[in-house]
Motif scaffolding. Structure first.
Motif: not given
Ligand SMILES: *[C@@H]1O[C@H](CO)[C@@H](O)[C@H](O)[C@H]1NC(C)=O
Length: 620
Positions: A245-262
């Motif tokens: 349900s999250i979709g590709k675009r939001r999944f990418r945003i999630q990864k970007q968030f993870l990278a920001d946190v890292a």
């Protein structure tokens, strides 16, 4: 890193090598010039790390006091070059606490260093380092007659600003600066005034030259590997939402968030470590705590994560993490709090309360980030309303984030990092002292007598005192019984230890018969009915005689409801009846003392058994 810097570095290193050679060849002349006996051994500070001295082999003189834990030592026998030279000397037993000379020899980097306690020094573990060293007594080699100590001295006093072919190193005193910056910094510090390269700044040119073979100078490995932010030493697991349900675009945003946190966390072996688990129908570990031990590697790995799809089974993922993630094999460190950050798009497709409770009881701190959560008319579809608050250990908002839109998620990175690193406040995971509803069931029959009843109340107070009492920690309730029963106070009546203790004191002695079976039944209905689902239910029953009614059925009902029953008998209490009432195994849950004045002896035993039982709960 700019080419210019690399070139500059390479030339400085070359210059250094020339100087070193010159120094060795012109040793005689130089010694005369600097008026230093050629067998002088340089004295260094306790905090000088081996990586700061580039010679493959050297002798130094250590001062007293290097066993101080502030001089970090990594490894045992073979030490990472990031260790204090002299600290390693003490740890290895070569050096006494009063200092002295040691011979240091560089050896290859290791894939792991194990910390041990030895000769009064606790060394630390480190997963890997680029270079190591070993220490031995300097008398084992005839070093006094070789030029190395002097060459080393030149190396230590060298100034890059001086043209190497026209003048020898300044006869300045031994000048290693005692900087002890916890992390290597970007290379190439320049002093504003003199234009000299400060060779002894951590992470500066020579430091790197010491770590990296010359032929590798043009490669990436020049980048100093961060040890991580020591003020944020946590073991972190991100549970990311990979559901369809999250979709590709939001999944990418999630990864970007993870990278920001890292990036913001400054990952490293002496700071935070981070692994990622992706969940859908089922969870899967993308990487564990020790797969990528710096922010850059982690970001590269995050970029490569692909979406799993499926449902949004968060509860299952939390159970998975509790069981599998924080193992030593996965890089879990003893001294670092375990933290799980759960990202949820909308709401989970399974329940999270129970799995979260078990996670917290095994010492995991849970944060929830809900993005685009259910709006009012969607709430009917939720499996578990208010799931995030049910999952965390305090509902004060510290452990939960609710983000309106994926496109605003990036703003959460900085506050999340701040909270995750606030290790003081992470101590809210469950322990045997802060996670129970304890109901006392007190025999107020005539045989007890007024004086002994006071002793029983003291006993109840002494047990209660051991726990952390508040509305979110352990709660205490009490029932008194004779033929009849009465609720003295329920679990939600008092919210502090002081209030609970004074309420116990005020309990009035009733006097009458002894219907223990009915009292258990009453306690289940009137007391434990109000217990919260996330609390361990403990009943502590105190009686001084045989029950007039049958205790068997009520005791079984208590066991069925998950109420752990401790039975404490005094004087005329029947031991076999205590054992029937007590939770299995009876020897851990039933206690008998022959007189009221001996009751105090059971307090520490009961506390110990409560905690032993708590800690032996399986992790799943
Ligand atoms: C309760 O604790 C007090 C203070 O430690 C002690 O003097 C007393 O004997 C204890 N009584 C019982 C019954 O545990």
């Amino acid at each position: 890193m700019g080419i210019a810097v690399i070139t500059m570095k390479a030339s400085v290193i070359e210059m250094f090598l020339v100087l070193l050679v010159t120094g060795i060849h012109s040793n005689k002349e130089m010694t005369k010039k600097v008026k230093r006996p050629k067998n002088t051994v340089p004295q260094i500070h306790c905090d000088i790390k081996a990586g700061k001295i580039i010679n493959p082999e050297f002798i130094v003189k250590c001062p007293a006091g290097c066993q101080d834990p502030k001089y970090h030592v990594y490894g045992t026998g073979v030490y990472a070059s990031y260790s204090s030279v002299c600290g390693a000397g003490v740890h290895s037993g070569v050096l006494g606490n009063s200092g002295g000379k040691i011979l240091v020899r560089k050896v290859a980097g290791q894939s792991g260093y194990k910390g041990t306690y030895s000769n009064g020094v606790q060394s630390l573990s480190l997963p890997r380092w680029r270079e190591s060293f070993i220490v031995s007594g300097e008398t084992t080699k005839a070093y006094e007659t070789t030029p190395e100590p002097v060459a080393l001295m030149q190396a230590l006093t060298i100034s890059a600003a001086e043209p190497p072919h026209t003048s020898l190193p300044k006869p300045s005193p031994f000048i290693i600066s005692a900087t002890s910056s916890p992390r290597p910094q970007p290379a190439g510090h320049r002093s504003q005034e003199t234009g000299e390269v400060d060779l002894w700044k951590p992470g500066s040119v020579l430091l790197d030259a010491g770590f990296v073979p010359k032929e590798e100078l043009s490669t990436q490995s020049l980048e100093p590997v961060s040890l991580g932010d020591p003020n944020c030493k946590v073991d972190l697991s991100f549970l990311i939402d990979g559901s369809s349900s999250i979709g590709k675009r939001r999944f990418r945003i999630q990864k970007q968030f993870l990278a920001d946190v890292a990036q913001a966390l400054d990952i490293g072996p002496a700071g935070p470590l981070m692994g990622v688990v992706q969940y859908g129908d089922n969870p899967a570990t993308q990487f564990n705590l020790k797969t990528h031990m710096n922010s850059q590697d982690l970001k590269t790995a995050i970029e490569k994560i692909t979406q799993r799809g499926g449902l949004s089974n968060v509860g299952r993922a939390i159970s998975f993490v509790t069981k599998n993630f924080f193992s030593n094999a996965n890089g879990n460190r003893g001294g670092a709090p375990n933290v799980v950050v759960v990202m949820v798009d909308g709401w989970p497709t399974d329940k999270v309360e129970e799995s979260s409770r078990l996670a917290r009881e095994s010492g995991i701190n849970i944060f929830f980030i809900t993005i685009e959560g259910a709006v009012e008319n969607e709430k009917q579809h939720m499996v578990e309303p208010n799931f995030a608050n049910k999952a965390v250990c305090r509902t004060n908002g510290f452990y939960t984030f609710s983000v309106q839109s994926w496109f605003g998620l990036h703003k959460t990175a900085a506050p999340l990092v701040k909270r995750v690193c606030d290790t003081e406040r992470l101590a809210c995971s469950k322990t045997c002292f802060n996670s129970a509803d304890i109901g006392f069931v007190i025999d107020g029959s005539s045989s007890v007598g007024t004086g002994n009843f006071r002793t029983v109340l003291q006993f109840v107070a002494n047990i209660s005192r051991e726990f952390e009492i508040s509305d979110t920690d352990t709660r205490i309730g009490a029932v008194q019984y004779t033929y009849e029963q009465r609720l003295e106070f329920g679990f939600d009546r008092y919210r502090s230890k002081a209030d609970v203790l004074s309420a116990i004191k005020r309990v009035g002695y009733w006097s009458g018969g002894t219907s223990t079976g009915a009292a258990i039944q009453y306690a289940l209905e009137q007391l434990f009915q109000q217990s919260k689902s996330n609390k361990r239910k403990l009943m502590i029953l105190i009686t001084d005689g045989r029950s007039y009614d049958d205790v068997r059925l009520p005791a079984m009902a208590a066991h069925h409801r998950g109420v752990i029953t401790y039975a404490v008998g005094v004087a005329w209490a029947a031991q076999e009846e205590l054992e029937i009432m007590a939770t299995h195994p009876a020897r851990d849950h039933s206690f008998f003392v022959d007189e009221f004045d001996h009751l105090y002896q059971s307090v520490p035993r009961i506390i110990k058994n409560i905690c032993t039982e708590f800690n032996s709960q399986p992790r799943n």
